[in-house]
Design a protein around this motif. Structure first.
Motif, PDB file in Angstrom:
ATOM      1  N   GLY A 177     -15.200   4.816  10.644  1.00 36.96           N
ATOM      2  CA  GLY A 177     -14.068   4.093  10.074  1.00 36.96           C
ATOM      3  C   GLY A 177     -13.790   4.452   8.631  1.00 36.96           C
ATOM      4  N   THR A 178     -14.220   5.645   8.204  1.00 39.85           N
ATOM      5  CA  THR A 178     -14.076   6.049   6.797  1.00 39.85           C
ATOM      6  C   THR A 178     -13.155   7.255   6.614  1.00 39.85           C
ATOM      7  OG1 THR A 178     -16.059   7.447   6.959  1.00 39.85           O
ATOM      8  CG2 THR A 178     -16.360   5.170   6.223  1.00 39.85           C
ATOM      9  N   TRP A 179     -12.367   7.563   7.621  1.00 33.08           N
ATOM     10  CA  TRP A 179     -11.482   8.733   7.516  1.00 33.08           C
ATOM     11  C   TRP A 179     -10.439   8.497   6.432  1.00 33.08           C
ATOM     12  CZ3 TRP A 179      -7.740  10.700  11.919  1.00 33.08           C
ATOM     13  CH2 TRP A 179      -7.275  11.987  11.587  1.00 33.08           C
ATOM     14  N   ASP A 180     -10.402   9.373   5.446  1.00 36.26           N
ATOM     15  CA  ASP A 180      -9.465   9.260   4.322  1.00 36.26           C
ATOM     16  C   ASP A 180      -8.062   9.606   4.794  1.00 36.26           C
ATOM     17  OD1 ASP A 180      -8.084   9.223   1.962  1.00 36.26           O
ATOM     18  OD2 ASP A 180      -9.179  10.889   1.032  1.00 36.26           O
ATOM     19  N   ARG A 181      -7.155   8.618   4.779  1.00 32.33           N
ATOM     20  CA  ARG A 181      -5.782   8.818   5.256  1.00 32.33           C
ATOM     21  C   ARG A 181      -4.760   8.874   4.124  1.00 32.33           C
ATOM     22  NH1 ARG A 181      -5.147  10.824   9.616  1.00 32.33           N
ATOM     23  NH2 ARG A 181      -3.326   9.609  10.226  1.00 32.33           N
ATOM     24  N   THR A 182      -5.230   8.935   2.880  1.00 35.80           N
ATOM     25  CA  THR A 182      -4.298   8.924   1.750  1.00 35.80           C
ATOM     26  C   THR A 182      -3.406  10.158   1.723  1.00 35.80           C
ATOM     27  OG1 THR A 182      -5.999   9.934   0.337  1.00 35.80           O
ATOM     28  CG2 THR A 182      -5.845   7.518   0.348  1.00 35.80           C
ATOM     29  N   TRP A 183      -3.840  11.220   2.364  1.00 29.63           N
ATOM     30  CA  TRP A 183      -3.056  12.444   2.357  1.00 29.63           C
ATOM     31  C   TRP A 183      -1.706  12.278   3.076  1.00 29.63           C
ATOM     32  CZ3 TRP A 183      -1.351  14.729   6.808  1.00 29.63           C
ATOM     33  CH2 TRP A 183      -1.961  14.338   8.002  1.00 29.63           C
ATOM     34  N   VAL A 184      -1.626  11.303   4.007  1.00 22.19           N
ATOM     35  CA  VAL A 184      -0.387  11.132   4.769  1.00 22.19           C
ATOM     36  C   VAL A 184       0.749  10.696   3.849  1.00 22.19           C
ATOM     37  CG1 VAL A 184       0.740   9.885   6.646  1.00 22.19           C
ATOM     38  CG2 VAL A 184      -1.663  10.566   6.873  1.00 22.19           C
ATOM     39  N   ASP A 185       0.518   9.622   3.068  1.00 17.70           N
ATOM     40  CA  ASP A 185       1.552   9.162   2.134  1.00 17.70           C
ATOM     41  C   ASP A 185       1.820  10.197   1.052  1.00 17.70           C
ATOM     42  OD1 ASP A 185       1.941   6.852   3.502  1.00 17.70           O
ATOM     43  OD2 ASP A 185       0.748   5.585   2.158  1.00 17.70           O
ATOM     44  N   ALA A 186       0.790  10.885   0.617  1.00 19.41           N
ATOM     45  CA  ALA A 186       0.970  11.918  -0.414  1.00 19.41           C
ATOM     46  C   ALA A 186       1.891  13.024   0.090  1.00 19.41           C
ATOM     47  CB  ALA A 186      -0.385  12.490  -0.818  1.00 19.41           C
ATOM     48  N   ALA A 187       1.701  13.419   1.345  1.00 16.58           N
ATOM     49  CA  ALA A 187       2.546  14.463   1.915  1.00 16.58           C
ATOM     50  C   ALA A 187       3.982  13.986   2.086  1.00 16.58           C
ATOM     51  CB  ALA A 187       1.979  14.900   3.264  1.00 16.58           C
ATOM     52  N   LEU A 188       4.166  12.720   2.497  1.00 16.81           N
ATOM     53  CA  LEU A 188       5.510  12.179   2.650  1.00 16.81           C
ATOM     54  C   LEU A 188       6.248  12.122   1.319  1.00 16.81           C
ATOM     55  CD1 LEU A 188       4.699   9.283   5.151  1.00 16.81           C
ATOM     56  CD2 LEU A 188       6.054  11.334   5.659  1.00 16.81           C
ATOM     57  N   LEU A 189       5.553  11.683   0.294  1.00 17.85           N
ATOM     58  CA  LEU A 189       6.161  11.615  -1.035  1.00 17.85           C
ATOM     59  C   LEU A 189       6.512  12.992  -1.558  1.00 17.85           C
ATOM     60  CD1 LEU A 189       3.911   8.850  -2.624  1.00 17.85           C
ATOM     61  CD2 LEU A 189       6.365   8.664  -2.121  1.00 17.85           C
ATOM     62  N   GLU A 190       5.627  13.943  -1.348  1.00 16.70           N
ATOM     63  CA  GLU A 190       5.866  15.312  -1.819  1.00 16.70           C
ATOM     64  C   GLU A 190       7.103  15.912  -1.170  1.00 16.70           C
ATOM     65  OE1 GLU A 190       3.695  19.708  -1.819  1.00 16.70           O
ATOM     66  OE2 GLU A 190       2.639  17.955  -1.031  1.00 16.70           O
ATOM     67  N   LYS A 191       7.354  15.526   0.092  1.00 19.00           N
ATOM     68  CA  LYS A 191       8.493  16.080   0.820  1.00 19.00           C
ATOM     69  C   LYS A 191       9.749  15.244   0.666  1.00 19.00           C
ATOM     70  CE  LYS A 191       5.385  18.241   4.164  1.00 19.00           C
ATOM     71  NZ  LYS A 191       5.636  19.608   3.686  1.00 19.00           N
ATOM     72  N   GLY A 192       9.680  14.198  -0.160  1.00 22.65           N
ATOM     73  CA  GLY A 192      10.862  13.414  -0.479  1.00 22.65           C
ATOM     74  C   GLY A 192      11.199  12.320   0.498  1.00 22.65           C
ATOM     75  N   CYS A 193      10.247  11.847   1.277  1.00 20.18           N
ATOM     76  CA  CYS A 193      10.505  10.769   2.223  1.00 20.18           C
ATOM     77  C   CYS A 193      10.816   9.477   1.455  1.00 20.18           C
ATOM     78  CB  CYS A 193       9.307  10.562   3.131  1.00 20.18           C
ATOM     79  SG  CYS A 193       9.505   9.213   4.319  1.00 20.18           S
ATOM     80  N   GLU A 194      11.851   8.748   1.895  1.00 20.91           N
ATOM     81  CA  GLU A 194      12.228   7.499   1.250  1.00 20.91           C
ATOM     82  C   GLU A 194      11.512   6.326   1.927  1.00 20.91           C
ATOM     83  OE1 GLU A 194      16.232   4.838   0.197  1.00 20.91           O
ATOM     84  OE2 GLU A 194      16.361   6.605   1.484  1.00 20.91           O
ATOM     85  N   PHE A 195      10.841   5.527   1.135  1.00 16.58           N
ATOM     86  CA  PHE A 195      10.153   4.343   1.640  1.00 16.58           C
ATOM     87  C   PHE A 195      11.054   3.123   1.366  1.00 16.58           C
ATOM     88  CE2 PHE A 195       6.794   7.328   1.371  1.00 16.58           C
ATOM     89  CZ  PHE A 195       5.784   6.913   2.224  1.00 16.58           C
ATOM     90  N   ILE A 196      11.405   2.370   2.397  1.00 11.74           N
ATOM     91  CA  ILE A 196      12.265   1.212   2.268  1.00 11.74           C
ATOM     92  C   ILE A 196      11.469  -0.050   2.578  1.00 11.74           C
ATOM     93  CG2 ILE A 196      14.363   0.090   3.101  1.00 11.74           C
ATOM     94  CD1 ILE A 196      15.377   2.885   3.871  1.00 11.74           C
ATOM     95  N   ASP A 197      11.504  -0.989   1.674  1.00 11.12           N
ATOM     96  CA  ASP A 197      10.770  -2.237   1.878  1.00 11.12           C
ATOM     97  C   ASP A 197      11.582  -3.159   2.777  1.00 11.12           C
ATOM     98  OD1 ASP A 197       9.249  -4.453   1.854  1.00 11.12           O
ATOM     99  OD2 ASP A 197       9.186  -4.705  -0.328  1.00 11.12           O
ATOM    100  N   THR A 198      11.317  -3.141   4.060  1.00 13.20           N
ATOM    101  CA  THR A 198      12.098  -3.921   5.019  1.00 13.20           C
ATOM    102  C   THR A 198      11.768  -5.411   4.966  1.00 13.20           C
ATOM    103  OG1 THR A 198      10.438  -3.478   6.726  1.00 13.20           O
ATOM    104  CG2 THR A 198      12.302  -1.963   6.619  1.00 13.20           C
ATOM    105  N   THR A 199      10.696  -5.758   4.263  1.00  9.92           N
ATOM    106  CA  THR A 199      10.319  -7.171   4.219  1.00  9.92           C
ATOM    107  C   THR A 199      11.290  -7.992   3.374  1.00  9.92           C
ATOM    108  OG1 THR A 199       8.874  -6.834   2.296  1.00  9.92           O
ATOM    109  CG2 THR A 199       7.897  -6.575   4.475  1.00  9.92           C
ATOM    110  N   LYS A 200      12.143  -7.375   2.544  1.00 15.64           N
ATOM    111  CA  LYS A 200      13.068  -8.097   1.657  1.00 15.64           C
ATOM    112  C   LYS A 200      14.423  -8.274   2.308  1.00 15.64           C
ATOM    113  CE  LYS A 200      10.812  -6.583  -2.621  1.00 15.64           C
ATOM    114  NZ  LYS A 200      11.011  -5.876  -3.923  1.00 15.64           N
ATOM    115  N   ARG A 201      14.606  -7.805   3.538  1.00 18.93           N
ATOM    116  CA  ARG A 201      15.903  -7.983   4.187  1.00 18.93           C
ATOM    117  C   ARG A 201      16.114  -9.450   4.588  1.00 18.93           C
ATOM    118  NH1 ARG A 201      16.783  -2.748   8.176  1.00 18.93           N
ATOM    119  NH2 ARG A 201      16.830  -1.203   6.526  1.00 18.93           N
TER     120      ARG A 201
END
Length: 229
Positions: free
Chosen positions: A205-229
């Motif tokens: 249960g220690t697999w480092d998954r931080t690279w996923v968000d880092a890759a998305l940010l690097e490629k310009g993925c937009e994160f939208i906070d849907t909880t404020k709708r």
């Protein structure tokens, strides 16, 4: 005069056996990842049993539905060879079945890749020699020719040369140029070791998954906070 399209070429160079068997047990997917996802024989050609495939390519080009040259290839191929047949993907007539495969196994042939049809699949499923094909039909072949042996062929979109290293498992088949094989082998062994470490981390249960968000940010993925709708 030559008889183009109906010829049997002489012997060809095979890579050292120790280099071929060094790929034994390595997943095809790991090998392919270290070849930039290239040289995979197309998805149309699938395994008809679970026997792992490894060996040198012994190539055959035949007229669709005709296996005269394939019969000759079984008699000519050396132990450890994988017979690869370009039957142009036609599945009207089976190019191979139980009797031919059993004879080939007796001779030490390491497997078959048929860009065409096979038959007797109920028996083939239980055999220990790997057989890959496009499809199955009970209709038998003709034995008239023409065809050629030991020439470069196309197998569902991939060129296969005599002497190429072939590795196959349930995922499919990869074709390796012997000149590139030592480097590919070294890289693939590192990949296998890395994936083994990742599997340990997953189980803990220690697999480092931080690279996923880092890759998305690097490629310009937009994160939208849907909880404020």
């Amino acid at each position: 005069m030559g008889n183009v399209g109906f010829r049997i070429q002489g012997e060809f160079d095979r890579p050292p056996r120790r280099l071929v068997v060094a790929f034994k047990g390595i997943p095809v997917s790991n090998i392919v990842d270290n070849m930039n996802r290239t040289s995979c024989i197309g998805r149309k050609i699938r395994p008809y049993n679970s026997a792992p495939l490894i060996g040198c390519a012994f190539t055959v080009k035949t007229r669709p539905g005709d296996n005269l040259l394939l019969h000759k290839a079984i008699d000519l191929a050396s132990p450890g060879d994988v017979i690869v047949v370009d039957g142009q993907g036609d599945i009207t007539n089976a190019l191979i079945g139980e009797l031919m495969i059993t004879w080939a196994q007796k001779r030490g042939i390491a497997g078959f890749i048929i860009n065409g049809a096979n038959r007797d699949v109920g028996v083939i499923k239980q055999m220990t020699i790997p057989v890959y094909a496009v499809g199955v039909t009970p209709a038998g072949p003709y034995k008239d020719g023409p065809g050629e042996i030991s020439i470069p062929i196309s197998c569902d979109g991939v060129t296969v040369h005599p002497g190429d290293i072939l590795v196959g498992d349930d995922d499919g088949i990869v074709v390796i140029n012997p000149n590139d094989a030592p480097e590919i082998l070294e890289k693939t062994r590192k990949t296998v070791a890395k994936e083994a470490e990742i599997m340990v981390a997953i189980k803990k249960g220690t697999w480092d998954r931080t690279w996923v968000d880092a890759a998305l940010l690097e490629k310009g993925c937009e994160f939208i906070d849907t909880t404020k709708r």
